[in-house]
Design a protein around this motif. Structure first.
Motif, mmCIF file in Angstrom:
data_model
loop_
_atom_site.group_PDB
_atom_site.id
_atom_site.type_symbol
_atom_site.label_atom_id
_atom_site.label_comp_id
_atom_site.label_asym_id
_atom_site.label_seq_id
_atom_site.Cartn_x
_atom_site.Cartn_y
_atom_site.Cartn_z
ATOM 1 N N UNK A 57 8.631 9.159 -104.007
ATOM 2 C CA UNK A 57 8.712 9.139 -105.476
ATOM 3 C C UNK A 57 9.702 8.372 -105.202
ATOM 4 N N UNK A 58 10.166 7.879 -106.999
ATOM 5 C CA UNK A 58 10.852 6.754 -106.981
ATOM 6 C C UNK A 58 12.392 6.735 -107.211
ATOM 7 N N UNK A 59 13.071 6.395 -108.230
ATOM 8 C CA UNK A 59 14.436 6.364 -107.710
ATOM 9 C C UNK A 59 14.657 6.784 -109.084
ATOM 10 N N UNK A 60 13.790 6.797 -110.680
ATOM 11 C CA UNK A 60 13.998 7.907 -111.513
ATOM 12 C C UNK A 60 13.617 9.175 -111.020
ATOM 13 N N UNK A 91 16.488 -1.201 -104.010
ATOM 14 C CA UNK A 91 15.224 -1.890 -104.406
ATOM 15 C C UNK A 91 16.398 -3.223 -105.250
ATOM 16 N N UNK A 92 17.530 -3.286 -105.874
ATOM 17 C CA UNK A 92 17.908 -4.625 -105.779
ATOM 18 C C UNK A 92 18.366 -5.415 -104.685
ATOM 19 N N UNK A 136 20.111 6.192 -103.296
ATOM 20 C CA UNK A 136 19.525 4.935 -102.292
ATOM 21 C C UNK A 136 18.702 3.914 -102.737
ATOM 22 N N UNK A 137 17.625 4.205 -103.025
ATOM 23 C CA UNK A 137 16.425 4.063 -103.629
ATOM 24 C C UNK A 137 16.396 2.724 -104.573
ATOM 25 N N UNK A 138 17.970 3.308 -105.107
ATOM 26 C CA UNK A 138 17.559 2.446 -106.327
ATOM 27 C C UNK A 138 18.643 1.169 -105.639
ATOM 28 N N UNK A 139 19.497 1.612 -104.678
ATOM 29 C CA UNK A 139 20.216 -0.009 -104.038
ATOM 30 C C UNK A 139 19.731 -0.549 -102.830
#
Length: 59
Positions: free
Chosen positions: A1-4, A57-58, A52-55
């Motif tokens: 799954x993705x961040x959102x 990806x950045x 964590x996934x969002x971080x």
């Protein structure tokens, strides 16, 4: 799954878990209260995974 998706699922689980927990408390149903608490914790973990996934990806 993705961040959102993780964050939204986490929010939903926390909300439903909170409702279950409160209904369990109000009715004296310890099992429902415990299930609600567990679902809230699961939701918190899912939100954390999304963060964590969002971080990552950045980076």
């Amino acid at each position: 799954m993705g961040e959102f998706t993780d964050k939204m699922k986490g929010t939903a689980d926390r909300t439903v878990g909170s409702i279950k927990e409160n209904v369990g408390k109000a009715t004296g149903n310890e099992e429902l209260e415990a299930k609600g608490t567990a679902q809230k914790l699961k939701g918190s973990a899912e939100k954390a995974v999304g963060g964590v996934k969002g971080t990552i990806n950045k980076i």
